[in-house]
Design an enzyme around this catalytic site. Structure first.
Site, mmCIF file in Angstrom:
data_model
loop_
_atom_site.group_PDB
_atom_site.id
_atom_site.type_symbol
_atom_site.label_atom_id
_atom_site.label_comp_id
_atom_site.label_asym_id
_atom_site.label_seq_id
_atom_site.Cartn_x
_atom_site.Cartn_y
_atom_site.Cartn_z
ATOM 1 C CB SER A 187 79.613 52.718 137.030
ATOM 2 O OG SER A 187 79.386 53.537 136.092
ATOM 3 C CE1 TYR B 67 78.179 57.574 139.781
ATOM 4 C CE2 TYR B 67 79.050 56.588 137.630
ATOM 5 C CZ TYR B 67 78.087 56.615 138.690
ATOM 6 O OH TYR B 67 77.453 55.737 138.720
HETATM 7 N N1 LIG Z 1 71.632 55.021 136.187
HETATM 8 C C1 LIG Z 1 72.915 54.443 135.642
HETATM 9 O O1 LIG Z 1 72.952 54.919 134.775
HETATM 10 C C2 LIG Z 1 73.921 54.083 136.540
HETATM 11 C C3 LIG Z 1 74.935 53.413 135.698
HETATM 12 C C4 LIG Z 1 76.023 52.739 136.418
HETATM 13 C C5 LIG Z 1 75.860 52.623 137.857
HETATM 14 N N2 LIG Z 1 74.836 53.158 138.584
HETATM 15 C C6 LIG Z 1 74.984 52.842 139.799
HETATM 16 O O2 LIG Z 1 73.644 52.089 140.358
HETATM 17 C C7 LIG Z 1 73.087 52.593 141.610
HETATM 18 C C8 LIG Z 1 71.890 52.971 141.553
HETATM 19 O O3 LIG Z 1 71.674 54.069 140.584
HETATM 20 P P1 LIG Z 1 70.292 54.364 140.228
HETATM 21 O O4 LIG Z 1 70.275 54.924 138.792
HETATM 22 O O5 LIG Z 1 69.170 53.430 140.306
HETATM 23 O O6 LIG Z 1 70.205 55.670 140.945
HETATM 24 P P2 LIG Z 1 68.654 56.524 141.337
HETATM 25 O O7 LIG Z 1 67.574 56.231 140.518
HETATM 26 O O8 LIG Z 1 69.226 57.906 141.497
HETATM 27 O O9 LIG Z 1 68.369 55.998 142.835
HETATM 28 C C9 LIG Z 1 69.343 56.321 143.777
HETATM 29 C C10 LIG Z 1 69.082 55.329 145.062
HETATM 30 O O10 LIG Z 1 70.197 55.535 145.940
HETATM 31 C C11 LIG Z 1 69.681 56.093 147.261
HETATM 32 N N3 LIG Z 1 70.435 56.838 147.864
HETATM 33 C C12 LIG Z 1 71.371 57.635 147.418
HETATM 34 N N4 LIG Z 1 72.292 58.510 148.285
HETATM 35 C C13 LIG Z 1 72.044 57.559 149.400
HETATM 36 C C14 LIG Z 1 72.548 57.605 150.918
HETATM 37 N N5 LIG Z 1 73.497 58.638 150.958
HETATM 38 N N6 LIG Z 1 72.325 56.804 151.697
HETATM 39 C C15 LIG Z 1 71.227 55.832 151.619
HETATM 40 N N7 LIG Z 1 70.641 55.760 150.192
HETATM 41 C C16 LIG Z 1 71.123 56.763 149.252
HETATM 42 C C17 LIG Z 1 68.303 56.686 147.107
HETATM 43 O O11 LIG Z 1 67.580 57.039 148.177
HETATM 44 P P3 LIG Z 1 66.460 58.054 148.375
HETATM 45 O O12 LIG Z 1 65.342 57.745 147.508
HETATM 46 O O13 LIG Z 1 66.229 57.973 149.668
HETATM 47 O O14 LIG Z 1 67.191 59.433 147.772
HETATM 48 C C18 LIG Z 1 68.009 55.589 145.759
HETATM 49 O O15 LIG Z 1 67.161 54.720 146.414
HETATM 50 C C19 LIG Z 1 74.155 53.898 142.115
HETATM 51 O O16 LIG Z 1 75.250 53.159 142.814
HETATM 52 C C20 LIG Z 1 74.756 54.162 140.703
HETATM 53 O O17 LIG Z 1 76.013 55.144 140.774
HETATM 54 C C21 LIG Z 1 73.713 53.805 137.908
#
Ligand SMILES: NC(=O)c1ccc[n+]([C@@H]2O[C@H](COP(=O)([O-])OP(=O)(O)OC[C@H]3O[C@@H](n4cnc5c(N)ncnc54)[C@H](OP(=O)(O)O)[C@@H]3O)[C@@H](O)[C@H]2O)c1
Length: 261
Positions: free
Chosen positions: A143, A156
């Site tokens: 991130s 985080y």
């Molecule tokens: N969105 C942003 O702005 C952003 C920015 C920078 C980095 N990121 C990173 O990108 C990645 C994806 O983020 P996102 O925004 O797509 O998140 P999201 O929409 O909240 O989706 C989270 C995903 O992670 C899964 N997950 C969470 N905890 C888990 C666990 N303990 N074991 C297995 N699966 C788990 C969820 O599965 P379930 O459906 O089963 O809950 C879901 O598929 C993350 O690592 C996040 O930190 C996001």
């Protein structure tokens, strides 16, 4: 789709943790469109099966909670069994729990570090024999919060800073057999931001504008923009890249914005 970069992953075997929603789901769709065989991981059997059914896609399920090292091993074993090996691991599962330092509990610390950092390490460790065999590679989701600090997101930030430097250390240890890189997105329009931050705020329009304004390019990203970078790093085109932290953040980490002076 206009502006879509095309990659060829024909016959490649790919596991995306956190592939049920958001960035992971966009990556799953992009890998499938590029010809890959894909295993989707979500935290539970239910969330994983639901995502695969909703997408109407031909992907295998590898559910499990990556916060547990034992479940990481089980997830990798399931994916390898059903895909017949592994060429690419995308460690995308992640959570973000915000709040001032004083509000952080041990549970928040443990859940965040276990999911974001420990899960990334133990999924990679379990995948290694298979990735060595295929000369495969890993893409981690770090991130912009792994490169700079962010108020209200201390835990985080610590977890994602860990992912960035874990990526570098693993790159040295695994070279030349297995490449490993990470992407560092800014704000992306997924549940993590849209549902949990923007829509949960008192004034969603103002919150979205403020998040957008934090990036010099003045918007938040779409998940497919991050998926493109993931596919690039996993592809042959990036064959001389390992240990990289690729920013896709609209300029957020480029430096101080114009001061007006
Ligand atoms: N969105 C942003 O702005 C952003 C920015 C920078 C980095 N990121 C990173 O990108 C990645 C994806 O983020 P996102 O925004 O797509 O998140 P999201 O929409 O909240 O989706 C989270 C995903 O992670 C899964 N997950 C969470 N905890 C888990 C666990 N303990 N074991 C297995 N699966 C788990 C969820 O599965 P379930 O459906 O089963 O809950 C879901 O598929 C993350 O690592 C996040 O930190 C996001």
């Amino acid at each position: 789709m206009e502006g879509q970069v095309s990659f060829d992953f024909t016959g490649k075997r790919v596991l995306v943790t956190g592939g049920t929603r958001g960035i992971g789901r966009a990556a799953v769709e992009a890998f499938l469109a590029a010809g890959a065989h894909v295993a989707v991981n979500g935290r539970t059997e239910g969330s994983t099966a639901k995502a695969i059914a909703l997408l109407g896609i031909k992907a295998v399920a590898a559910p499990g909670d990556v916060a547990s090292a034992e479940q990481c091993r089980a997830v990798i074993a399931m994916a390898v069994r059903d895909l017949g090996g592994l060429d690419v691991l995308v460690n995308c599962a992640g959570i973000a729990r915000g709040g001032p330092v004083e509000s952080v509990t041990e549970t928040v610390w443990d859940d965040t570090l276990d999911t974001n950092l420990k899960g990334t390490f133990f999924c990679t460790q379990a995948a290694l024999p298979h990735l060595r065999a295929s000369k495969g590679n890993v893409v981690n989701l770090a991130s912009d919060a792994g490169l700079i600090g962010e108020v209200g997101l201390t835990v985080y930030c610590a977890s994602k800073g860990g992912v960035v430097n874990l990526t570098r250390a693993l790159a040295l240890e695994l070279a030349p057999d297995v490449r490993i890189n990470c992407v560092c997105p800014g704000y992306v329009d997924t549940d993590m931001v849209r549902r949990d931050v923007i829509d949960a705020s008192a004034d969603p329009k103002a919150t979205e504008a403020a998040l957008a304004a934090s990036a010099p390019l003045n918007r938040i990203a779409g998940p497919e923009e991050i998926a493109t970078a993931i596919l690039y790093l996993a592809s042959e085109q990036a064959r001389f890249m390992t240990g990289s932290a690729l920013q896709i953040d609209g300029g957020t980490t480029a430096g101080h914005p114009r001061s007006g002076a």
